[in-house]
Design a protein around this motif. Structure first.
Motif, PDB file in Angstrom:
ATOM      1  N   HIS A   1      37.047  28.027  46.064  1.00 34.49           N
ATOM      2  CA  HIS A   1      37.821  29.240  45.818  1.00 34.49           C
ATOM      3  C   HIS A   1      38.982  28.906  44.891  1.00 34.49           C
ATOM      4  CE1 HIS A   1      35.802  30.215  49.689  1.00 34.49           C
ATOM      5  NE2 HIS A   1      35.698  31.407  49.131  1.00 34.49           N
ATOM      6  N   GLU A   2      39.038  29.613  43.772  1.00 38.03           N
ATOM      7  CA  GLU A   2      40.084  29.419  42.779  1.00 38.03           C
ATOM      8  C   GLU A   2      40.666  30.787  42.411  1.00 38.03           C
ATOM      9  OE1 GLU A   2      38.265  27.588  39.378  1.00 38.03           O
ATOM     10  OE2 GLU A   2      37.229  26.062  40.553  1.00 38.03           O
ATOM     11  N   GLU A   3      41.697  30.768  41.582  1.00 36.21           N
ATOM     12  CA  GLU A   3      42.183  32.002  40.977  1.00 36.21           C
ATOM     13  C   GLU A   3      41.232  32.389  39.839  1.00 36.21           C
ATOM     14  OE1 GLU A   3      44.630  33.866  42.007  1.00 36.21           O
ATOM     15  OE2 GLU A   3      45.181  32.479  43.618  1.00 36.21           O
ATOM     16  N   PRO A   4      41.067  33.686  39.566  1.00 32.90           N
ATOM     17  CA  PRO A   4      41.787  34.819  40.152  1.00 32.90           C
ATOM     18  C   PRO A   4      41.077  35.373  41.378  1.00 32.90           C
ATOM     19  CG  PRO A   4      40.415  35.607  38.380  1.00 32.90           C
ATOM     20  CD  PRO A   4      40.212  34.113  38.426  1.00 32.90           C
ATOM     21  N   TRP A   5      41.821  36.137  42.172  1.00 28.94           N
ATOM     22  CA  TRP A   5      41.213  36.928  43.239  1.00 28.94           C
ATOM     23  C   TRP A   5      40.683  38.212  42.613  1.00 28.94           C
ATOM     24  CZ3 TRP A   5      42.345  41.650  45.884  1.00 28.94           C
ATOM     25  CH2 TRP A   5      41.625  41.817  47.076  1.00 28.94           C
ATOM     26  N   VAL A   6      39.467  38.599  43.000  1.00 31.48           N
ATOM     27  CA  VAL A   6      38.795  39.734  42.368  1.00 31.48           C
ATOM     28  C   VAL A   6      38.714  40.902  43.343  1.00 31.48           C
ATOM     29  CG1 VAL A   6      36.682  40.524  41.229  1.00 31.48           C
ATOM     30  CG2 VAL A   6      37.446  38.146  40.940  1.00 31.48           C
ATOM     31  N   SER A   7      39.539  41.919  43.116  1.00 26.95           N
ATOM     32  CA  SER A   7      39.493  43.128  43.936  1.00 26.95           C
ATOM     33  C   SER A   7      38.346  44.014  43.468  1.00 26.95           C
ATOM     34  CB  SER A   7      40.811  43.895  43.818  1.00 26.95           C
ATOM     35  OG  SER A   7      40.704  45.152  44.474  1.00 26.95           O
ATOM     36  N   HIS A   8      37.717  44.699  44.413  1.00 26.94           N
ATOM     37  CA  HIS A   8      36.632  45.617  44.082  1.00 26.94           C
ATOM     38  C   HIS A   8      37.073  47.081  44.189  1.00 26.94           C
ATOM     39  CE1 HIS A   8      34.431  41.868  45.399  1.00 26.94           C
ATOM     40  NE2 HIS A   8      34.071  42.033  44.144  1.00 26.94           N
ATOM     41  N   ILE A   9      38.389  47.283  44.196  1.00 23.68           N
ATOM     42  CA  ILE A   9      38.946  48.643  44.194  1.00 23.68           C
ATOM     43  C   ILE A   9      40.044  48.741  43.136  1.00 23.68           C
ATOM     44  CG2 ILE A   9      38.360  49.229  46.577  1.00 23.68           C
ATOM     45  CD1 ILE A   9      41.276  48.478  47.319  1.00 23.68           C
ATOM     46  N   GLY A  10      39.849  48.115  41.995  1.00 21.12           N
ATOM     47  CA  GLY A  10      40.885  48.033  40.977  1.00 21.12           C
ATOM     48  C   GLY A  10      41.082  49.319  40.188  1.00 21.12           C
ATOM     49  N   LYS A  11      41.971  49.214  39.212  1.00 23.50           N
ATOM     50  CA  LYS A  11      42.274  50.312  38.302  1.00 23.50           C
ATOM     51  C   LYS A  11      42.106  49.817  36.874  1.00 23.50           C
ATOM     52  CE  LYS A  11      45.894  53.614  37.057  1.00 23.50           C
ATOM     53  NZ  LYS A  11      47.295  54.045  37.295  1.00 23.50           N
ATOM     54  N   ARG A  12      41.407  50.582  36.076  1.00 22.17           N
ATOM     55  CA  ARG A  12      41.127  50.189  34.691  1.00 22.17           C
ATOM     56  C   ARG A  12      42.420  49.872  33.936  1.00 22.17           C
ATOM     57  NH1 ARG A  12      36.512  50.830  32.035  1.00 22.17           N
ATOM     58  NH2 ARG A  12      35.754  52.271  33.632  1.00 22.17           N
ATOM     59  N   GLY A  13      42.365  48.782  33.156  1.00 23.89           N
ATOM     60  CA  GLY A  13      43.508  48.395  32.337  1.00 23.89           C
ATOM     61  C   GLY A  13      44.573  47.624  33.084  1.00 23.89           C
ATOM     62  N   THR A  14      44.302  47.284  34.361  1.00 24.44           N
ATOM     63  CA  THR A  14      45.285  46.538  35.159  1.00 24.44           C
ATOM     64  C   THR A  14      44.712  45.207  35.607  1.00 24.44           C
ATOM     65  OG1 THR A  14      44.575  47.456  37.297  1.00 24.44           O
ATOM     66  CG2 THR A  14      46.209  48.713  36.031  1.00 24.44           C
ATOM     67  N   ASP A  15      45.536  44.445  36.265  1.00 29.64           N
ATOM     68  CA  ASP A  15      45.205  43.110  36.763  1.00 29.64           C
ATOM     69  C   ASP A  15      45.071  42.148  35.581  1.00 29.64           C
ATOM     70  OD1 ASP A  15      44.455  40.955  38.480  1.00 29.64           O
ATOM     71  OD2 ASP A  15      43.497  42.352  39.849  1.00 29.64           O
ATOM     72  N   ILE A  16      44.497  40.985  35.804  1.00 28.30           N
ATOM     73  CA  ILE A  16      44.548  39.915  34.827  1.00 28.30           C
ATOM     74  C   ILE A  16      43.600  40.149  33.647  1.00 28.30           C
ATOM     75  CG2 ILE A  16      42.773  38.412  35.821  1.00 28.30           C
ATOM     76  CD1 ILE A  16      44.854  36.097  35.454  1.00 28.30           C
ATOM     77  N   LEU A  17      44.012  39.698  32.490  1.00 24.54           N
ATOM     78  CA  LEU A  17      43.200  39.767  31.281  1.00 24.54           C
ATOM     79  C   LEU A  17      41.979  38.861  31.418  1.00 24.54           C
ATOM     80  CD1 LEU A  17      43.084  40.668  28.207  1.00 24.54           C
ATOM     81  CD2 LEU A  17      44.255  38.489  27.729  1.00 24.54           C
TER      82      LEU A  17
ATOM     83  N   GLY B   1      37.598  39.835  48.639  1.00 20.11           N
ATOM     84  CA  GLY B   1      37.120  40.084  47.287  1.00 20.11           C
ATOM     85  C   GLY B   1      36.429  38.873  46.698  1.00 20.11           C
ATOM     86  N   GLY B   2      36.166  38.965  45.417  1.00 23.85           N
ATOM     87  CA  GLY B   2      35.612  37.824  44.700  1.00 23.85           C
ATOM     88  C   GLY B   2      36.701  36.815  44.375  1.00 23.85           C
ATOM     89  N   HIS B   3      36.314  35.760  43.673  1.00 17.56           N
ATOM     90  CA  HIS B   3      37.257  34.668  43.449  1.00 17.56           C
ATOM     91  C   HIS B   3      36.782  33.776  42.311  1.00 17.56           C
ATOM     92  CE1 HIS B   3      34.294  32.046  45.460  1.00 17.56           C
ATOM     93  NE2 HIS B   3      34.103  33.097  46.248  1.00 17.56           N
ATOM     94  N   GLY B   4      37.728  33.103  41.695  1.00 13.88           N
ATOM     95  CA  GLY B   4      37.357  32.061  40.757  1.00 13.88           C
ATOM     96  C   GLY B   4      36.579  30.980  41.473  1.00 13.88           C
ATOM     97  N   VAL B   5      35.699  30.310  40.739  1.00 14.19           N
ATOM     98  CA  VAL B   5      34.851  29.290  41.353  1.00 14.19           C
ATOM     99  C   VAL B   5      34.372  28.343  40.270  1.00 14.19           C
ATOM    100  CG1 VAL B   5      32.685  30.587  41.081  1.00 14.19           C
ATOM    101  CG2 VAL B   5      32.906  28.964  42.982  1.00 14.19           C
ATOM    102  N   GLY B   6      33.967  27.153  40.678  1.00 14.57           N
ATOM    103  CA  GLY B   6      33.392  26.205  39.721  1.00 14.57           C
ATOM    104  C   GLY B   6      33.861  24.792  39.935  1.00 14.57           C
ATOM    105  N   ILE B   7      35.162  24.589  39.885  1.00  7.00           N
ATOM    106  CA  ILE B   7      35.742  23.264  40.145  1.00  7.00           C
ATOM    107  C   ILE B   7      36.060  23.124  41.623  1.00  7.00           C
ATOM    108  CG2 ILE B   7      37.513  21.611  39.462  1.00  7.00           C
ATOM    109  CD1 ILE B   7      35.577  22.572  37.237  1.00  7.00           C
TER     110      ILE B   7
END
Length: 289
Positions: free
Chosen positions: A216-232, A207-213
Protein backbone atom coordinates in the motif's frame (compact mmCIF):
# COMPACT_ATOMS: atom_id res chain seq x y z
CA UNK A 1 17.86 19.35 -3.62
CA UNK A 2 16.87 20.78 -6.97
CA UNK A 3 18.53 19.09 -9.93
CA UNK A 4 20.59 21.03 -12.44
CA UNK A 5 19.95 20.62 -16.15
CA UNK A 6 23.10 18.54 -16.61
CA UNK A 7 22.65 16.39 -13.50
CA UNK A 8 21.59 12.77 -13.87
CA UNK A 9 17.81 12.42 -13.83
CA UNK A 10 16.05 11.29 -10.68
CA UNK A 11 14.42 8.36 -12.52
CA UNK A 12 17.65 6.31 -12.72
CA UNK A 13 17.68 6.47 -16.52
CA UNK A 14 21.35 7.60 -16.38
CA UNK A 15 20.41 10.42 -18.76
CA UNK A 16 20.88 14.12 -18.12
CA UNK A 17 17.91 15.73 -16.43
CA UNK A 18 17.40 18.22 -19.28
CA UNK A 19 16.86 15.45 -21.81
CA UNK A 20 14.81 13.19 -19.55
CA UNK A 21 12.32 14.54 -16.97
CA UNK A 22 12.96 18.30 -16.89
CA UNK A 23 10.03 19.24 -19.16
CA UNK A 24 7.85 16.67 -17.36
CA UNK A 25 8.64 18.22 -13.95
CA UNK A 26 8.07 21.72 -15.29
CA UNK A 27 4.60 20.71 -16.47
CA UNK A 28 3.80 19.31 -13.02
CA UNK A 29 5.03 22.56 -11.44
CA UNK A 30 2.62 24.52 -13.61
CA UNK A 31 -0.27 22.56 -12.07
CA UNK A 32 1.15 23.02 -8.58
CA UNK A 33 1.42 26.79 -9.15
CA UNK A 34 -2.31 26.80 -9.94
CA UNK A 35 -3.04 25.22 -6.55
CA UNK A 36 -3.51 21.60 -7.61
CA UNK A 37 -2.23 18.63 -5.63
CA UNK A 38 0.62 17.01 -7.54
CA UNK A 39 2.50 13.71 -7.11
CA UNK A 40 5.95 13.52 -5.61
CA UNK A 41 8.69 11.67 -7.47
CA UNK A 42 8.29 8.61 -5.24
CA UNK A 43 4.74 8.16 -6.63
CA UNK A 44 6.16 7.93 -10.16
CA UNK A 45 7.66 4.57 -11.09
CA UNK A 46 10.83 4.17 -13.13
CA UNK A 47 10.94 2.06 -16.30
CA UNK A 48 12.67 -0.73 -14.37
CA UNK A 49 10.04 -0.67 -11.63
CA UNK A 50 7.19 -0.64 -14.13
CA UNK A 51 8.58 -3.68 -15.89
CA UNK A 52 8.94 -5.53 -12.57
CA UNK A 53 5.38 -4.69 -11.53
CA UNK A 54 4.11 -5.70 -14.97
CA UNK A 55 5.74 -9.15 -14.59
CA UNK A 56 4.21 -9.55 -11.15
CA UNK A 57 0.87 -8.59 -12.68
CA UNK A 58 1.12 -11.43 -15.20
CA UNK A 59 1.40 -13.95 -12.36
CA UNK A 60 -1.39 -12.24 -10.42
CA UNK A 61 -3.77 -12.39 -13.38
CA UNK A 62 -2.86 -16.03 -13.96
CA UNK A 63 -3.78 -16.82 -10.36
CA UNK A 64 -7.24 -15.32 -10.79
CA UNK A 65 -7.66 -17.14 -14.10
CA UNK A 66 -6.82 -20.36 -12.28
CA UNK A 67 -9.38 -19.59 -9.57
CA UNK A 68 -11.98 -18.94 -12.28
CA UNK A 69 -11.34 -22.41 -13.72
CA UNK A 70 -11.69 -24.15 -10.37
CA UNK A 71 -14.14 -22.28 -8.15
CA UNK A 72 -17.43 -24.11 -7.65
CA UNK A 73 -20.29 -24.87 -5.32
CA UNK A 74 -19.33 -27.16 -2.43
CA UNK A 75 -15.70 -26.10 -2.09
CA UNK A 76 -14.52 -24.22 0.97
CA UNK A 77 -12.85 -20.83 0.98
CA UNK A 78 -9.84 -22.63 2.49
CA UNK A 79 -9.74 -24.72 -0.72
CA UNK A 80 -9.41 -21.45 -2.64
CA UNK A 81 -6.61 -20.36 -0.33
CA UNK A 82 -4.75 -23.61 -0.95
CA UNK A 83 -5.09 -23.25 -4.72
CA UNK A 84 -3.83 -19.65 -4.62
CA UNK A 85 -0.96 -20.40 -2.28
CA UNK A 86 0.33 -23.42 -4.18
CA UNK A 87 0.01 -21.75 -7.60
CA UNK A 88 1.80 -18.62 -6.37
CA UNK A 89 4.71 -20.49 -4.84
CA UNK A 90 5.06 -22.82 -7.82
CA UNK A 91 5.55 -19.76 -10.05
CA UNK A 92 8.35 -18.34 -7.95
CA UNK A 93 6.22 -15.65 -6.33
CA UNK A 94 4.99 -14.82 -2.83
CA UNK A 95 1.37 -14.30 -1.67
CA UNK A 96 1.54 -10.76 -0.28
CA UNK A 97 -1.36 -11.09 2.17
CA UNK A 98 0.17 -14.02 4.09
CA UNK A 99 1.49 -12.53 7.31
CA UNK A 100 0.74 -8.95 6.25
CA UNK A 101 0.02 -7.14 9.53
CA UNK A 102 -0.86 -10.57 10.93
CA UNK A 103 -3.29 -11.60 8.17
CA UNK A 104 -3.27 -15.42 8.30
CA UNK A 105 -3.99 -16.48 4.69
CA UNK A 106 -2.72 -16.13 1.12
CA UNK A 107 -5.90 -14.62 -0.34
CA UNK A 108 -9.03 -12.73 0.72
CA UNK A 109 -12.41 -14.38 0.07
CA UNK A 110 -15.47 -12.20 0.74
CA UNK A 111 -18.97 -13.65 0.31
CA UNK A 112 -22.29 -11.81 -0.10
CA UNK A 113 -22.49 -9.17 2.66
CA UNK A 114 -18.74 -9.38 3.31
CA UNK A 115 -17.32 -6.28 1.65
CA UNK A 116 -13.64 -7.23 1.77
CA UNK A 117 -10.87 -8.98 3.73
CA UNK A 118 -12.83 -12.17 4.27
CA UNK A 119 -10.53 -14.83 5.76
CA UNK A 120 -10.55 -18.29 4.13
CA UNK A 121 -11.99 -21.00 6.38
CA UNK A 122 -12.36 -24.75 5.89
CA UNK A 123 -15.87 -24.51 7.35
CA UNK A 124 -17.06 -21.76 4.97
CA UNK A 125 -18.57 -23.68 2.07
CA UNK A 126 -19.65 -22.04 -1.16
CA UNK A 127 -23.37 -22.47 -1.77
CA UNK A 128 -25.53 -22.00 -4.83
CA UNK A 129 -26.62 -18.35 -4.92
CA UNK A 130 -23.46 -16.95 -3.35
CA UNK A 131 -21.41 -14.17 -4.88
CA UNK A 132 -17.77 -14.09 -3.83
CA UNK A 133 -14.89 -11.69 -4.27
CA UNK A 134 -11.44 -13.27 -4.53
CA UNK A 135 -8.70 -10.71 -3.90
CA UNK A 136 -5.13 -11.66 -4.81
CA UNK A 137 -1.90 -9.73 -4.28
CA UNK A 138 1.38 -11.16 -5.55
CA UNK A 139 5.03 -10.33 -4.92
CA UNK A 140 7.47 -11.27 -7.67
CA UNK A 141 11.12 -10.26 -7.32
CA UNK A 142 10.07 -7.63 -4.77
CA UNK A 143 7.33 -6.08 -6.93
CA UNK A 144 3.62 -6.10 -6.01
CA UNK A 145 0.50 -6.54 -8.16
CA UNK A 146 -3.06 -6.52 -6.81
CA UNK A 147 -6.45 -7.43 -8.34
CA UNK A 148 -9.77 -9.02 -7.48
CA UNK A 149 -12.75 -10.52 -9.25
CA UNK A 150 -16.31 -11.49 -8.44
CA UNK A 151 -17.55 -15.03 -9.03
CA UNK A 152 -21.15 -16.27 -9.20
CA UNK A 153 -21.78 -19.63 -7.57
CA UNK A 154 -24.56 -21.84 -8.94
CA UNK A 155 -28.01 -20.32 -9.39
CA UNK A 156 -27.58 -16.64 -8.49
CA UNK A 157 -30.55 -14.29 -8.16
CA UNK A 158 -31.08 -11.55 -10.74
CA UNK A 159 -30.56 -8.77 -8.18
CA UNK A 160 -27.15 -10.18 -7.24
CA UNK A 161 -26.22 -10.62 -10.90
CA UNK A 162 -27.11 -7.00 -11.58
CA UNK A 163 -25.00 -5.82 -8.62
CA UNK A 164 -21.99 -7.71 -9.93
CA UNK A 165 -22.50 -6.44 -13.49
CA UNK A 166 -22.85 -2.81 -12.41
CA UNK A 167 -19.79 -3.08 -10.17
CA UNK A 168 -17.68 -4.22 -13.13
CA UNK A 169 -19.12 -1.37 -15.20
CA UNK A 170 -18.14 1.06 -12.43
CA UNK A 171 -14.57 -0.20 -12.53
CA UNK A 172 -14.35 0.07 -16.32
CA UNK A 173 -15.78 3.59 -16.27
CA UNK A 174 -13.17 4.50 -13.66
CA UNK A 175 -10.49 3.06 -15.91
CA UNK A 176 -11.70 5.21 -18.83
CA UNK A 177 -11.44 8.30 -16.62
CA UNK A 178 -7.86 7.50 -15.56
CA UNK A 179 -6.00 9.75 -17.99
CA UNK A 180 -2.69 11.63 -17.76
CA UNK A 181 -2.93 15.30 -16.78
CA UNK A 182 -6.43 14.76 -15.40
CA UNK A 183 -7.29 14.17 -11.75
CA UNK A 184 -7.93 11.32 -9.36
CA UNK A 185 -11.31 12.81 -8.52
CA UNK A 186 -12.43 12.19 -12.11
CA UNK A 187 -12.26 8.43 -11.43
CA UNK A 188 -14.34 8.58 -8.27
CA UNK A 189 -16.99 10.81 -9.82
CA UNK A 190 -17.85 8.49 -12.71
CA UNK A 191 -17.82 5.41 -10.45
CA UNK A 192 -20.13 6.96 -7.88
CA UNK A 193 -22.45 8.39 -10.54
CA UNK A 194 -22.92 5.01 -12.22
CA UNK A 195 -23.51 3.20 -8.94
CA UNK A 196 -26.01 5.83 -7.81
CA UNK A 197 -27.85 5.74 -11.14
CA UNK A 198 -28.41 2.03 -10.60
CA UNK A 199 -29.66 2.44 -7.03
CA UNK A 200 -26.45 1.37 -5.30
CA UNK A 201 -23.96 3.04 -2.97
CA UNK A 202 -20.17 3.17 -2.79
CA UNK A 203 -18.20 2.25 0.33
CA UNK A 204 -16.52 5.47 1.46
CA UNK A 205 -14.00 4.40 4.07
CA UNK A 206 -12.04 1.95 1.89
CA UNK A 207 -10.50 2.82 -1.46
CA UNK A 208 -7.77 2.01 -3.92
CA UNK A 209 -4.12 2.73 -3.32
CA UNK A 210 -0.72 3.11 -4.86
CA UNK A 211 1.05 -0.21 -5.25
CA UNK A 212 4.17 -1.75 -6.75
CA UNK A 213 7.13 -1.19 -4.46
CA UNK A 214 5.02 -1.73 -1.35
CA UNK A 215 1.63 -3.34 -0.79
CA UNK A 216 0.00 0.00 0.00
CA UNK A 217 1.44 3.32 -1.15
CA UNK A 218 0.21 6.81 -1.90
CA UNK A 219 -2.10 7.95 -3.36
CA UNK A 220 -5.29 6.82 -1.67
CA UNK A 221 -7.98 6.37 -4.33
CA UNK A 222 -11.50 7.45 -3.38
CA UNK A 223 -14.38 6.04 -5.42
CA UNK A 224 -16.69 8.96 -4.62
CA UNK A 225 -14.53 11.81 -5.94
CA UNK A 226 -15.30 15.05 -7.73
CA UNK A 227 -14.05 15.82 -11.22
CA UNK A 228 -11.06 18.16 -11.35
CA UNK A 229 -10.10 17.52 -7.71
CA UNK A 230 -7.63 15.40 -5.79
CA UNK A 231 -4.14 14.61 -7.04
CA UNK A 232 -2.93 15.17 -10.60
CA UNK A 233 -2.47 11.97 -12.62
CA UNK A 234 0.81 11.75 -14.54
CA UNK A 235 2.51 9.01 -16.59
CA UNK A 236 4.33 6.51 -14.39
CA UNK A 237 1.84 6.47 -11.52
CA UNK A 238 0.58 3.01 -10.54
CA UNK A 239 -2.42 2.41 -8.31
CA UNK A 240 -5.48 0.22 -7.86
CA UNK A 241 -9.04 1.07 -8.79
CA UNK A 242 -11.31 -1.17 -6.72
CA UNK A 243 -14.84 0.13 -6.12
CA UNK A 244 -16.86 -1.65 -3.45
CA UNK A 245 -20.51 -1.32 -4.41
CA UNK A 246 -23.27 -2.00 -1.90
CA UNK A 247 -26.80 -3.11 -2.71
CA UNK A 248 -28.03 -1.10 0.27
CA UNK A 249 -26.50 1.65 2.39
CA UNK A 250 -22.78 2.49 2.18
CA UNK A 251 -22.16 1.91 5.89
CA UNK A 252 -19.79 -0.87 6.92
CA UNK A 253 -18.24 -2.34 10.05
CA UNK A 254 -15.24 -4.50 10.92
CA UNK A 255 -15.48 -7.97 12.45
CA UNK A 256 -14.62 -7.49 16.10
CA UNK A 257 -13.38 -11.07 16.46
CA UNK A 258 -10.95 -11.43 13.57
CA UNK A 259 -10.10 -7.74 13.14
CA UNK A 260 -10.13 -8.01 9.34
CA UNK A 261 -13.41 -8.79 7.62
CA UNK A 262 -15.55 -5.80 6.63
CA UNK A 263 -19.34 -6.26 6.41
CA UNK A 264 -22.22 -4.14 5.18
CA UNK A 265 -23.99 -2.71 8.20
CA UNK A 266 -27.44 -3.51 6.81
CA UNK A 267 -26.53 -7.09 5.83
CA UNK A 268 -27.16 -6.51 2.13
CA UNK A 269 -24.73 -7.76 -0.50
CA UNK A 270 -21.61 -5.98 -1.70
CA UNK A 271 -19.47 -6.53 -4.79
CA UNK A 272 -15.98 -5.45 -5.85
CA UNK A 273 -13.66 -5.70 -8.83
CA UNK A 274 -10.07 -4.44 -8.82
CA UNK A 275 -7.39 -3.58 -11.35
CA UNK A 276 -3.83 -2.39 -10.88
CA UNK A 277 -3.33 0.34 -13.48
CA UNK A 278 -0.41 2.30 -14.89
CA UNK A 279 -0.99 5.86 -16.09
CA UNK A 280 0.62 6.13 -19.54
CA UNK A 281 1.06 8.96 -22.02
CA UNK A 282 -2.30 8.10 -23.59
CA UNK A 283 -4.50 6.70 -20.83
CA UNK A 284 -4.21 3.75 -18.45
CA UNK A 285 -2.77 0.27 -18.90
CA UNK A 286 -4.17 -2.59 -16.84
CA UNK A 287 -1.23 -4.40 -15.24
CA UNK A 288 -3.36 -7.05 -13.56
CA UNK A 289 -7.08 -7.73 -13.59
Amino acid sequence: MRLGRNDLCWCNSHQKYKSCHLAFDQKIEEYADKGHMVPSHDMIKTKEQIEGIRKSGVINTSILDMVAENIKEGMSTEDINTLVHEFTISHGAIPATLGYNGYPKSVCTSINEEVCHGIPDKNRILKSGDIINVDVTTILDGYYADASRMFLIGDVSEDKKKLVTVTKECLDLGLEAAKPWRFLGDIGEVINAHATKNGYTIVREIGGHGVGIEFHEEPWVSHIGKRGTDILLVPGMIFTIEPMVNMGAPDVYEDADNGWTIYTEDGKCSAQFEYTVLITENGAEILTR
